[in-house]
Design a protein around this motif. Structure first.
Motif, mmCIF file in Angstrom:
data_model
loop_
_atom_site.group_PDB
_atom_site.id
_atom_site.type_symbol
_atom_site.label_atom_id
_atom_site.label_comp_id
_atom_site.label_asym_id
_atom_site.label_seq_id
_atom_site.Cartn_x
_atom_site.Cartn_y
_atom_site.Cartn_z
ATOM 1 N N GLU A 1 0.834 -1.214 0.000
ATOM 2 C CA GLU A 1 0.000 0.000 0.000
ATOM 3 C C GLU A 1 0.866 1.261 0.000
ATOM 4 O O GLU A 1 0.624 2.217 0.737
ATOM 5 C CB GLU A 1 -0.968 -0.024 1.184
ATOM 6 C CG GLU A 1 -1.966 -1.177 1.069
ATOM 7 C CD GLU A 1 -3.005 -1.208 2.170
ATOM 8 O OE1 GLU A 1 -2.709 -0.745 3.287
ATOM 9 O OE2 GLU A 1 -4.114 -1.709 1.904
ATOM 10 N N TYR B 1 1.509 -2.623 9.891
ATOM 11 C CA TYR B 1 1.160 -3.142 8.566
ATOM 12 C C TYR B 1 0.664 -4.576 8.647
ATOM 13 O O TYR B 1 -0.220 -4.969 7.880
ATOM 14 C CB TYR B 1 2.368 -3.004 7.621
ATOM 15 C CG TYR B 1 2.677 -1.559 7.354
ATOM 16 C CD1 TYR B 1 1.973 -0.843 6.394
ATOM 17 C CD2 TYR B 1 3.618 -0.880 8.122
ATOM 18 C CE1 TYR B 1 2.215 0.502 6.175
ATOM 19 C CE2 TYR B 1 3.871 0.467 7.910
ATOM 20 C CZ TYR B 1 3.164 1.155 6.944
ATOM 21 O OH TYR B 1 3.397 2.496 6.736
ATOM 22 N N ARG C 1 -1.215 -5.775 10.816
ATOM 23 C CA ARG C 1 -2.648 -5.766 11.177
ATOM 24 C C ARG C 1 -3.530 -5.702 9.943
ATOM 25 O O ARG C 1 -4.684 -6.094 9.985
ATOM 26 C CB ARG C 1 -2.955 -4.549 12.071
ATOM 27 C CG ARG C 1 -2.378 -4.667 13.454
ATOM 28 C CD ARG C 1 -2.597 -3.389 14.235
ATOM 29 N NE ARG C 1 -1.660 -3.306 15.348
ATOM 30 C CZ ARG C 1 -1.479 -2.231 16.099
ATOM 31 N NH1 ARG C 1 -2.171 -1.135 15.846
ATOM 32 N NH2 ARG C 1 -0.612 -2.233 17.083
ATOM 33 N N ARG C 2 -2.989 -5.169 8.846
ATOM 34 C CA ARG C 2 -3.789 -5.037 7.625
ATOM 35 C C ARG C 2 -3.604 -6.239 6.704
ATOM 36 O O ARG C 2 -4.155 -6.262 5.605
ATOM 37 C CB ARG C 2 -3.415 -3.733 6.906
ATOM 38 C CG ARG C 2 -3.515 -2.504 7.835
ATOM 39 C CD ARG C 2 -3.991 -1.274 7.130
ATOM 40 N NE ARG C 2 -3.124 -0.834 6.067
ATOM 41 C CZ ARG C 2 -2.194 0.130 6.196
ATOM 42 N NH1 ARG C 2 -2.003 0.715 7.359
ATOM 43 N NH2 ARG C 2 -1.479 0.496 5.166
ATOM 44 N N GLU D 1 -10.159 -6.836 10.124
ATOM 45 C CA GLU D 1 -10.506 -6.028 8.948
ATOM 46 C C GLU D 1 -9.290 -5.786 8.034
ATOM 47 O O GLU D 1 -8.947 -4.655 7.700
ATOM 48 C CB GLU D 1 -11.140 -4.709 9.396
ATOM 49 C CG GLU D 1 -12.422 -4.952 10.180
ATOM 50 C CD GLU D 1 -13.026 -3.688 10.784
ATOM 51 O OE1 GLU D 1 -12.416 -2.605 10.650
ATOM 52 O OE2 GLU D 1 -14.102 -3.803 11.376
ATOM 53 N N PRO D 2 -8.642 -6.886 7.609
ATOM 54 C CA PRO D 2 -7.423 -6.738 6.796
ATOM 55 C C PRO D 2 -7.732 -6.310 5.370
ATOM 56 O O PRO D 2 -8.845 -6.477 4.880
ATOM 57 C CB PRO D 2 -6.840 -8.148 6.818
ATOM 58 C CG PRO D 2 -8.051 -9.034 6.901
ATOM 59 C CD PRO D 2 -9.018 -8.300 7.783
ATOM 60 N N ASP D 3 -6.715 -5.768 4.715
ATOM 61 C CA ASP D 3 -6.823 -5.417 3.296
ATOM 62 C C ASP D 3 -6.402 -6.589 2.410
ATOM 63 O O ASP D 3 -6.763 -6.648 1.237
ATOM 64 C CB ASP D 3 -5.933 -4.209 2.986
ATOM 65 C CG ASP D 3 -6.374 -2.974 3.765
ATOM 66 O OD1 ASP D 3 -7.557 -2.900 4.142
ATOM 67 O OD2 ASP D 3 -5.528 -2.093 4.004
#
Length: 247
Positions: free
Chosen positions: A68, A82, A84-85, A161-163
């Motif tokens: 990102e 990072y 966490r995503r 709520e990861p990307d």
């Protein structure tokens, strides 16, 4: 309009045993938002090492991982922010045995995302409903089947709520009859546009769900393409030989 690149890997190297073992040899790949990228290859080909380098569970020896827009391999980057995503699901479920399913699911959101317990409980119950396990919220991991534990492990990652979701051979530790229920959850995630990188031996899943398949061997990407290109029209002798043994 060009697709949005969510992870860009450049010249990734990973050496073990003081450089004696080269697990990754200059791997470069861009992963697009909402793409399902499936990584296949023989044991020891570098697949899991590649996946673990994406969120720096393995720190690369060389090269870069831009997630990102940020080079997360750069010095002084707070990698935990990072991670966490990026949700990660392993072969083994790593659930806390002394906590109920619901507590396993809400620990991260309340501790790391600072959500209220009520908010975390609500989100967890919605996700449990989606995977058909809302009736197991008060159970302990020892009371669940392997397939149920793995579905819970996926939900636990989704609660953050990861990307991106990273899957490291998520069905390889399961009894054959439980594999389908886990793959079904992953198929649902693909349908709703979750970006996924999946290391797997499940060729049927790769063929059905992947947008792109990478074939790795000896630490390099030997071939990549659509499932049709990889499975029906393999170009390299190495891929042809591999498919002849697994299909």
């Amino acid at each position: 309009m060009s697709a949005e690149i969510i992870i860009s890997v450049k010249d990734l190297e990973k050496h073990f045993n003081a450089g004696a073992v080269h697990a990754l040899n200059g791997v470069s790949v861009d992963i697009e938002k909402s793409e399902v990228l499936v990584v296949i290859g023989p044991s020891g080909s570098g697949k899991s090492t590649f996946l673990r380098c994406l969120n720096l569970l393995e720190r690369p020896t060389g090269g870069s991982v831009v997630f990102e827009g940020t080079d997360i391999t750069a010095p002084r980057v707070n990698i935990n922010l990072y991670r966490r995503r990026m949700g990660m699901v392993f072969q083994h479920f790593n659930l806390f045995p002394h906590m109920t399913v619901l507590k396993n699911l809400t620990l991260g959101p309340t501790e790391l995302l600072k959500k209220s317990q009520a908010e975390a409980d609500k989100k967890a119950m919605q996700l449990l409903e989606r995977v058909g396990l809302s009736d197991r919220a008060d159970a302990y991991p020892s009371q669940l089947s392997g397939g149920q534990k793995q579905r819970i492990a996926i939900v636990r990652a989704l609660c953050m709520e990861p990307d991106v979701m990273l899957f490291d051979e998520p069905t390889s530790a399961l009894d054959p009859e439980m594999v389908g229920e886990v793959l079904d959850v992953m198929k649902e995630l693909a349908k709703v546009g979750m970006t996924m990188v999946v290391v797997t031996h499940e060729m049927g899943f790769a063929r059905e769900v992947a947008d792109r398949v990478l074939f790795m061997d000896e630490g390099v990407i030997v071939e990549q393409g659509t499932p049709e290109e990889i499975f029906d029209h393999p170009q390299s002798e190495r891929l042809q030989s591999f498919l002849s043994k697994v299909l």
